[in-house]
Design an enzyme around this catalytic site. Structure first.
Site, PDB file in Angstrom:
ATOM      1  N   ASP A 110      37.342  52.971  38.870  1.00 41.57           N
ATOM      2  CA  ASP A 110      36.197  52.149  38.455  1.00 41.57           C
ATOM      3  C   ASP A 110      35.945  50.965  39.398  1.00 41.57           C
ATOM      4  O   ASP A 110      34.793  50.667  39.713  1.00 41.57           O
ATOM      5  CB  ASP A 110      36.304  51.714  36.989  1.00 41.57           C
ATOM      6  CG  ASP A 110      37.331  50.642  36.760  1.00 41.57           C
ATOM      7  OD1 ASP A 110      38.386  50.690  37.420  1.00 41.57           O
ATOM      8  OD2 ASP A 110      37.084  49.751  35.926  1.00 41.57           O
ATOM      9  N   GLY A 111      37.017  50.316  39.895  1.00 44.06           N
ATOM     10  CA  GLY A 111      36.816  49.191  40.823  1.00 44.06           C
ATOM     11  C   GLY A 111      36.046  49.627  42.058  1.00 44.06           C
ATOM     12  O   GLY A 111      35.021  49.035  42.433  1.00 44.06           O
ATOM     13  N   THR A 112      36.499  50.708  42.678  1.00 44.85           N
ATOM     14  CA  THR A 112      35.876  51.230  43.908  1.00 44.85           C
ATOM     15  C   THR A 112      34.457  51.718  43.643  1.00 44.85           C
ATOM     16  O   THR A 112      33.542  51.498  44.457  1.00 44.85           O
ATOM     17  CB  THR A 112      36.747  52.391  44.454  1.00 44.85           C
ATOM     18  OG1 THR A 112      38.089  51.914  44.593  1.00 44.85           O
ATOM     19  CG2 THR A 112      36.249  52.896  45.790  1.00 44.85           C
ATOM     20  N   ASP A 134      44.607  57.030  35.364  1.00 45.40           N
ATOM     21  CA  ASP A 134      44.386  56.472  34.021  1.00 45.40           C
ATOM     22  C   ASP A 134      43.404  57.303  33.179  1.00 45.40           C
ATOM     23  O   ASP A 134      43.346  57.131  31.970  1.00 45.40           O
ATOM     24  CB  ASP A 134      43.836  55.040  34.113  1.00 45.40           C
ATOM     25  CG  ASP A 134      44.709  54.137  34.959  1.00 45.40           C
ATOM     26  OD1 ASP A 134      45.915  54.413  35.052  1.00 45.40           O
ATOM     27  OD2 ASP A 134      44.179  53.164  35.539  1.00 45.40           O
ATOM     28  N   GLU A 229      51.362  50.759  29.033  1.00 49.49           N
ATOM     29  CA  GLU A 229      51.527  49.376  29.505  1.00 49.49           C
ATOM     30  C   GLU A 229      50.541  48.413  28.837  1.00 49.49           C
ATOM     31  O   GLU A 229      50.791  47.214  28.754  1.00 49.49           O
ATOM     32  CB  GLU A 229      51.392  49.307  31.029  1.00 49.49           C
ATOM     33  CG  GLU A 229      50.009  49.738  31.531  1.00 49.49           C
ATOM     34  CD  GLU A 229      49.873  49.721  33.050  1.00 49.49           C
ATOM     35  OE1 GLU A 229      50.817  49.331  33.754  1.00 49.49           O
ATOM     36  OE2 GLU A 229      48.780  50.110  33.535  1.00 49.49           O
TER      37      GLU A 229
HETATM   38  O1  F6P Z   1      44.686  52.284  37.970  1.00 45.05           O
HETATM   39  C1  F6P Z   1      45.864  52.905  38.391  1.00 45.05           C
HETATM   40  C2  F6P Z   1      47.056  52.029  38.131  1.00 45.05           C
HETATM   41  O2  F6P Z   1      48.221  52.728  38.541  1.00 45.05           O
HETATM   42  C3  F6P Z   1      47.200  51.541  36.690  1.00 45.05           C
HETATM   43  O3  F6P Z   1      47.681  52.523  35.805  1.00 45.05           O
HETATM   44  C4  F6P Z   1      48.106  50.354  36.871  1.00 45.05           C
HETATM   45  O4  F6P Z   1      47.926  49.420  35.831  1.00 45.05           O
HETATM   46  C5  F6P Z   1      47.650  49.773  38.191  1.00 45.05           C
HETATM   47  O5  F6P Z   1      46.970  50.821  38.886  1.00 45.05           O
HETATM   48  C6  F6P Z   1      48.763  49.245  39.066  1.00 45.05           C
HETATM   49  O6  F6P Z   1      48.215  48.682  40.202  1.00 45.05           O
HETATM   50  P1  F6P Z   1      49.058  48.255  41.491  1.00 45.05           P
HETATM   51  O7  F6P Z   1      49.292  49.480  42.314  1.00 45.05           O
HETATM   52  O8  F6P Z   1      48.190  47.259  42.182  1.00 45.05           O
HETATM   53  O9  F6P Z   1      50.349  47.678  40.996  1.00 45.05           O
END
Ligand code: F6P
Length: 360
Positions: A110-112, A134, A229
């Site tokens: 979603d960010g990208t 996710d 989480e």
């Molecule tokens: O969006 C994918 C994800 O792995 C999430 O499940 C998790 O909260 C986040 O990215 C972790 O991000 P980073 O790699 O920046 O620690």
């Protein structure tokens, strides 16, 4: 094309499918390095068939990625600054035109894709491909990477069962997933988790304790708790591990399982242990399903370039590859509906969601 955000199994399978099918049409294909960073710095590599041969089995991305390269609030050297992030989107657009490109395929979560939509509104011919472990993007039934994350999480739950049973312990396994509980829910069902805690169903300590005591009455002196989480107590907050400034979503979740372990240590005379799966869920090669899905997405994205379906994303709905507007995919996170069939399914095999209101 570029790959953005967190890495995920299947990225290389999309890169391969895009490159192979576009080259077959006689097009030139380039891959920008490290997500939007490469577009801003104009760092790319030309992709030929031999560059993408054999990569379908590999995890990560041969192009590199970044979850901090936000062109509209850019903090990375040399064009940005962490002290005062800048809007360098015009530079990115300039590089697109300088290279005489006809389209940009953006593979990301979603960010990208939110950034892709902003570029599309500024006139760039953009096609999206939905990636994330996710599975929280709307306008597609599934994203690639999710199945591979499920494999890791389910395998971990299977392995933790043996220690839980042998030592009569409570094993708490924490999955990723951000604000959506899909990984915990599906891996929890597949691994036979006894208690599944997800962000969409806030838990109550007393209900978790009751579920464990009820199991004990049935002669089961161990329990497997699968915690997303993003799980949170009723009237409480998610557990934030750290903030990553300049990331499209700076919040990094993690650690809720330790809170649950502390609570159980006080309430129940059974030892508990915590395993946080973390980035293992994004590591290694993709499953057969993700290789297949990612290949279909890549082929679809190239077809969409040919048909000039810009501002749209390859999508998988009702077992068909199709397309959907990027803004539809990112306008609302796809979270687990608390009254969905999957939750009922789990309740019917005796799984608790740490909330006695969820009765199936
Ligand atoms: O969006 C994918 C994800 O792995 C999430 O499940 C998790 O909260 C986040 O990215 C972790 O991000 P980073 O790699 O920046 O620690």
């Amino acid at each position: 094309m570029l790959t953005g955000g967190g890495d995920c199994p299947g990225l290389n399978a999309v890169v391969r499918a895009v490159a192979k099918s576009a080259l077959k049409k006689g097009w030139e294909v380039i891959g920008f390095r490290d997500g939007y960073k490469g577009l801003i710095e104009n760092k790319f590599t030309k992709l030929k068939d031999r560059d993408v041969s054999g990569i379908i089995v590999k995890g990560g991305t041969i192009l590199g990625t970044s979850n901090k390269a936000n062109p509209f609030k850019y903090s990375l050297e040399p064009f940005g600054s962490s002290k005062s992030p800048k809007d360098v989107s015009a530079k990115a657009i300039g590089n697109f035109h300088k290279n005489k490109l006809s389209a940009l395929i953006v593979i990301g979560g979603d960010g990208t894709l939110i950034l892709a939509d902003r570029f599309h509104k500024k006139g760039l011919p953009i096609i999206g491909v939905p990636k994330t472990i996710d599975n929280d993007l709307s306008a597609t039934d599934i994203t690639f990477g999710f199945d591979s994350a499920l494999r890791v999480a389910t395998d971990a739950i299977d392995k933790l069962h043996t220690t839980a049973e042998a030592h009569h312990r409570i094993m708490i396994v924490e999955t990723m997933g951000r604000y959506a509980g899909w990984i915990a829910l599906r891996a929890g069902i597949a691994g036979g988790g006894d208690i599944i805690l997800i962000p969409e169903v806030p838990y109550r300590n007393e209900d978790i304790v009751k579920a464990i005591k009820d199991r004990r009455k049935l002669g089961k002196n161990f329990s497997i708790v699968v915690v997303a989480e993003g799980a949170k107590p009723a009237n409480g907050k998610m557990t934030v591990k750290k903030m990553v400034e300049c990331s499209p979503d700076p919040v990094r979740l993690g650690g809720v399982s330790y809170k649950i372990a502390d609570m159980l240590d006080k309430e129940i005379k059974l030892e508990s242990r915590v395993v946080v799966l973390g980035h293992l869920q994004r590591g290694g090669g993709p499953t057969a399903f993700d290789r297949w899905l990612a290949t279909g997405f890549g082929i679809k994205a190239v077809e969409m370039v040919e048909n000039k379906k810009f501002g749209s994303m390859a999508s998988f709905q009702k077992f068909q590859f199709t397309d959907a507007k990027i803004h539809e995919a990112v306008k609302k996170l796809k979270r687990v509906p608390p009254d969905c069939q999957e939750i009922k399914m789990a309740v019917n095999v005796g799984t608790s969601f740490g909330n006695t209101k969820i009765t199936g």
